[in-house]
Scaffold this motif. Structure first.
Motif, PDB file in Angstrom:
ATOM      1  N   ALA A  80      39.716 -31.080 -29.374  1.00  0.00           N
ATOM      2  CA  ALA A  80      40.189 -32.194 -28.039  1.00  0.00           C
ATOM      3  C   ALA A  80      40.905 -31.132 -26.961  1.00  0.00           C
ATOM      4  O   ALA A  80      40.935 -31.418 -25.850  1.00  0.00           O
ATOM      5  CB  ALA A  80      41.253 -33.075 -28.414  1.00  0.00           C
ATOM      6  N   ARG A  81      41.419 -29.906 -27.527  1.00  0.00           N
ATOM      7  CA  ARG A  81      42.073 -28.949 -26.293  1.00  0.00           C
ATOM      8  C   ARG A  81      41.067 -27.775 -26.086  1.00  0.00           C
ATOM      9  O   ARG A  81      41.534 -26.677 -25.522  1.00  0.00           O
ATOM     10  CB  ARG A  81      43.313 -28.605 -27.057  1.00  0.00           C
ATOM     11  CG  ARG A  81      44.376 -29.695 -27.036  1.00  0.00           C
ATOM     12  CD  ARG A  81      45.652 -28.940 -27.618  1.00  0.00           C
ATOM     13  NE  ARG A  81      46.654 -30.134 -27.806  1.00  0.00           N
ATOM     14  CZ  ARG A  81      47.281 -30.981 -26.979  1.00  0.00           C
ATOM     15  NH1 ARG A  81      47.345 -30.233 -25.618  1.00  0.00           N
ATOM     16  NH2 ARG A  81      48.070 -31.885 -27.205  1.00  0.00           N
TER      17      ARG A  81
ATOM     18  N   GLN B 184      33.661 -27.563 -22.688  1.00  0.00           N
ATOM     19  CA  GLN B 184      33.423 -29.032 -22.399  1.00  0.00           C
ATOM     20  C   GLN B 184      32.701 -29.687 -23.395  1.00  0.00           C
ATOM     21  O   GLN B 184      32.867 -30.788 -23.703  1.00  0.00           O
ATOM     22  CB  GLN B 184      32.942 -28.971 -21.025  1.00  0.00           C
ATOM     23  CG  GLN B 184      32.707 -30.573 -20.636  1.00  0.00           C
ATOM     24  CD  GLN B 184      31.940 -30.485 -19.293  1.00  0.00           C
ATOM     25  OE1 GLN B 184      32.248 -29.888 -18.457  1.00  0.00           O
ATOM     26  NE2 GLN B 184      30.845 -31.398 -19.224  1.00  0.00           N
TER      27      GLN B 184
ATOM     28  N   ARG C 198      34.511 -30.776 -26.369  1.00  0.00           N
ATOM     29  CA  ARG C 198      35.296 -32.003 -26.047  1.00  0.00           C
ATOM     30  C   ARG C 198      34.301 -33.281 -25.967  1.00  0.00           C
ATOM     31  O   ARG C 198      34.759 -34.185 -26.357  1.00  0.00           O
ATOM     32  CB  ARG C 198      36.155 -31.714 -24.947  1.00  0.00           C
ATOM     33  CG  ARG C 198      37.059 -30.745 -25.008  1.00  0.00           C
ATOM     34  CD  ARG C 198      38.063 -30.552 -24.097  1.00  0.00           C
ATOM     35  NE  ARG C 198      37.492 -30.688 -22.686  1.00  0.00           N
ATOM     36  CZ  ARG C 198      37.158 -29.835 -21.909  1.00  0.00           C
ATOM     37  NH1 ARG C 198      36.969 -28.793 -22.387  1.00  0.00           N
ATOM     38  NH2 ARG C 198      36.956 -30.131 -20.651  1.00  0.00           N
ATOM     39  N   GLN C 199      33.037 -33.082 -25.364  1.00  0.00           N
ATOM     40  CA  GLN C 199      32.298 -34.291 -25.127  1.00  0.00           C
ATOM     41  C   GLN C 199      31.746 -34.575 -26.409  1.00  0.00           C
ATOM     42  O   GLN C 199      31.638 -35.656 -26.568  1.00  0.00           O
ATOM     43  CB  GLN C 199      31.104 -33.619 -24.240  1.00  0.00           C
ATOM     44  CG  GLN C 199      30.169 -34.740 -23.556  1.00  0.00           C
ATOM     45  CD  GLN C 199      29.256 -34.325 -22.567  1.00  0.00           C
ATOM     46  OE1 GLN C 199      29.507 -33.143 -22.068  1.00  0.00           O
ATOM     47  NE2 GLN C 199      28.206 -34.784 -22.479  1.00  0.00           N
TER      48      GLN C 199
ATOM     49  N   ALA D 181      34.315 -36.844 -28.048  1.00  0.00           N
ATOM     50  CA  ALA D 181      34.471 -37.916 -27.404  1.00  0.00           C
ATOM     51  C   ALA D 181      33.566 -39.127 -27.793  1.00  0.00           C
ATOM     52  O   ALA D 181      33.673 -40.211 -27.543  1.00  0.00           O
ATOM     53  CB  ALA D 181      34.517 -37.720 -25.745  1.00  0.00           C
TER      54      ALA D 181
ATOM     55  N   LEU E 209      41.526 -37.820 -24.841  1.00  0.00           N
ATOM     56  CA  LEU E 209      40.298 -37.490 -23.872  1.00  0.00           C
ATOM     57  C   LEU E 209      40.097 -38.423 -22.795  1.00  0.00           C
ATOM     58  O   LEU E 209      39.190 -37.886 -21.928  1.00  0.00           O
ATOM     59  CB  LEU E 209      39.199 -37.506 -24.893  1.00  0.00           C
ATOM     60  CG  LEU E 209      39.127 -36.453 -25.994  1.00  0.00           C
ATOM     61  CD1 LEU E 209      38.151 -36.732 -27.042  1.00  0.00           C
ATOM     62  CD2 LEU E 209      38.765 -34.972 -25.506  1.00  0.00           C
TER      63      LEU E 209
ATOM     64  N   ASP F 221      40.589 -36.278 -19.685  1.00  0.00           N
ATOM     65  CA  ASP F 221      39.949 -35.176 -19.658  1.00  0.00           C
ATOM     66  C   ASP F 221      39.551 -34.687 -18.124  1.00  0.00           C
ATOM     67  O   ASP F 221      39.050 -35.735 -17.376  1.00  0.00           O
ATOM     68  CB  ASP F 221      38.895 -35.093 -20.520  1.00  0.00           C
ATOM     69  CG  ASP F 221      38.419 -33.799 -20.899  1.00  0.00           C
ATOM     70  OD1 ASP F 221      38.885 -33.225 -21.906  1.00  0.00           O
ATOM     71  OD2 ASP F 221      37.650 -33.120 -20.017  1.00  0.00           O
ATOM     72  N   THR F 222      39.556 -33.684 -17.960  1.00  0.00           N
ATOM     73  CA  THR F 222      39.184 -33.098 -16.472  1.00  0.00           C
ATOM     74  C   THR F 222      37.482 -33.461 -16.284  1.00  0.00           C
ATOM     75  O   THR F 222      37.399 -33.377 -14.964  1.00  0.00           O
ATOM     76  CB  THR F 222      39.587 -31.756 -16.267  1.00  0.00           C
ATOM     77  OG1 THR F 222      39.094 -30.782 -17.188  1.00  0.00           O
ATOM     78  CG2 THR F 222      41.125 -31.558 -16.204  1.00  0.00           C
TER      79      THR F 222
ATOM     80  N   VAL G  62      32.990 -35.874 -20.248  1.00  0.00           N
ATOM     81  CA  VAL G  62      33.847 -36.196 -21.426  1.00  0.00           C
ATOM     82  C   VAL G  62      34.276 -37.720 -21.251  1.00  0.00           C
ATOM     83  O   VAL G  62      34.517 -38.451 -22.242  1.00  0.00           O
ATOM     84  CB  VAL G  62      35.043 -35.148 -21.744  1.00  0.00           C
ATOM     85  CG1 VAL G  62      36.056 -35.551 -22.741  1.00  0.00           C
ATOM     86  CG2 VAL G  62      34.430 -33.704 -21.915  1.00  0.00           C
ATOM     87  N   ARG G  63      34.734 -37.959 -20.237  1.00  0.00           N
ATOM     88  CA  ARG G  63      35.331 -39.279 -19.902  1.00  0.00           C
ATOM     89  C   ARG G  63      34.343 -40.284 -20.003  1.00  0.00           C
ATOM     90  O   ARG G  63      34.444 -41.469 -20.493  1.00  0.00           O
ATOM     91  CB  ARG G  63      35.965 -39.612 -18.427  1.00  0.00           C
ATOM     92  CG  ARG G  63      37.255 -38.464 -18.378  1.00  0.00           C
ATOM     93  CD  ARG G  63      38.026 -38.702 -17.299  1.00  0.00           C
ATOM     94  NE  ARG G  63      37.360 -38.883 -15.908  1.00  0.00           N
ATOM     95  CZ  ARG G  63      37.160 -37.980 -15.237  1.00  0.00           C
ATOM     96  NH1 ARG G  63      37.518 -36.586 -15.543  1.00  0.00           N
ATOM     97  NH2 ARG G  63      36.388 -38.211 -13.981  1.00  0.00           N
TER      98      ARG G  63
END
Length: 418
Positions: free
Chosen positions: A19-20, A24, A27-28, A31, A44, A47-48, A52-53
């Motif tokens: 997650a960190r 990307q 993280r994706q 997610a 998440l 997330d930036t 991911v969001r």
């Protein structure tokens, strides 16, 4: 739902590291998993990276408070994906529902009903318009949306809207398209029909009259009939309405075009007394008009109409209003000669187009004459005798639906020199 890992599990610690992660894609991928702890998914959701969001928004195991956070995400694609997921949670119409949607889901849908993106709101309206279990508050919000494309599907279809809701919208001087949407609902009660009939919305009242399922009281029908002579677009749906009282039939016979009077005389619900009364009205109209072209020559003879049209054109007085009056009187010869004079197309060709009951051909000859699309609909229905279902209608209410090239092709098909 798969069991999520606990904080003391190696899997949980690994998920926390992912997650960190700086990458990307790592993280994706995390997610999109359904075996991740709720707190990691919530993390998440902020997330930036929008990608991911978006994965979090579509993840069915994302906790409700994360969904609520995503409902105000800066990216429309994230909010759209969230909406797609939540729509799937609304029970279908054939489902037995024990209770309302869970509180957080309802809060998210309420937020999306007021989303700043019209596309999001349109998507929500399209998904909810037919649903019996759609949240009532959300439906009411969509029904009053500033965008017609959002409000009208709800107003036309939603079973959640009550008569109180619909009458309030009609009485609130809603835009024409919205009242028209209500007039076309699968069922329209007496009360809602009364409200629509007492507006000045000519188009909406036309939709109401054309809606066979609309419950229109005799008193309301009398109110409409009192204003109908000035609104030709109401005449055909009035004549074809089921279960007309005899008094309404007699009133209609006094002002609709001769071709529509013939329809009245063929109605199955015409009793002997009303039939005699309609015949008397027809005779009276013929006598007062000195014998209209169509009444005197039902087979389509001239009766002087063509000569009058040519003479009027020679004096520069052959206007759209003059043709409109001739259509109303059923003066086919006048209309044929008038269209020929204005368009420059030979009268036999115009006659051929009208006799062929070609909807597109009729539209093309009216266009060539420099007249409105509104008049072409009358020519199709009352002169070319085209069935209502086959009529070519206007685009955006008033515009011709065919290109100039298509119009010319239609005319040349019948032998016109363009």
């Amino acid at each position: 739902m798969p069991a999520t890992a606990r904080p003391d599990d190696a899997a949980y610690r690994d998920a926390t590291r992912q997650a960190r992660a700086a990458d990307q894609k790592v993280r994706q991928a995390l997610a999109g998993r359904t075996d991740v702890s709720p707190e990691i998914l919530f993390f998440l959701a902020a997330d930036t990276a929008a990608a991911v969001r978006q994965q979090i928004a579509g993840n069915p195991t994302t906790p409700g408070r994360a969904d609520l956070l995503l409902a105000s995400d800066a990216e429309a694609d994230v909010r759209s994906r969230l909406l797609e997921k939540l729509i799937e949670r609304i029970p279908p119409n054939d489902a037995k529902v024990d209770g309302p949607l869970e509180t957080l889901t309802l809060q998210v849908l309420t937020a999306l009903a007021g989303d700043r993106s019209p596309a999001i709101r349109r998507m929500l309206a399209a998904a909810m318009k037919d649903l019996e279990h759609a949240p009532y508050g959300v439906v009411k919000t969509l029904a009053r949306d500033e965008q017609d494309a959002v409000a009208e599907p709800i107003l036309r279809h939603s079973p959640q809207l009550t008569d109180d809701d619909l009458v309030e919208i009609v009485d609130g001087e809603a835009a024409s398209g919205r009242v028209g949407a209500i007039a076309r609902r699968p069922t329209v009660s007496h009360r809602v029909a009364d409200a629509i009939a007492h507006t000045d919305d000519v188009e909406a009242i036309g939709h109401l009259l054309a809606n066979d399922s609309a419950q229109i009281r005799e008193q309301t029908l009398d109110h409409i009939l009192a204003h109908a002579p000035a609104h030709a677009s109401w005449h055909r749906p009035l004549v074809y309405r089921p279960s007309l009282p005899g008094s309404a039939i007699r009133t209609l016979a006094s002002f609709v075009a001769a071709s529509l009077v013939e329809v009245l005389q063929r109605r199955d619900d015409l009793d002997g007394e009303t039939a005699d009364a309609v015949a008397d009205v027809v005779r009276s109209r013929i006598e007062s008009d000195g014998g209209s072209a169509e009444a005197a020559n039902p087979a389509g003879g001239d009766g002087g109409g063509a000569e009058r049209a040519r003479a009027l054109h020679g004096r520069g007085g052959l206007t759209e209003d003059a043709l409109d009056e001739a259509i109303f009187a059923g003066d086919r010869a006048f209309v044929t000669a008038g269209l020929a004079a204005l368009s420059g197309v030979a009268e036999p060709v115009v006659e051929q187009i009208l006799n062929a009951q070609s909807a597109r051909g009729a539209v093309a000859i009216v266009w060539k004459s420099g007249l409105s699309m509104r008049l072409s609909i009358k020519v199709q229905l009352q002169i070319a005798r085209i069935p209502p279902r086959a009529v070519v209608n206007a685009r955006s209410g008033v515009q011709y639906p065919m290109t100039e090239k298509e119009m010319v092709w239609q005319l040349e098909f019948f032998g016109a020199q363009c």
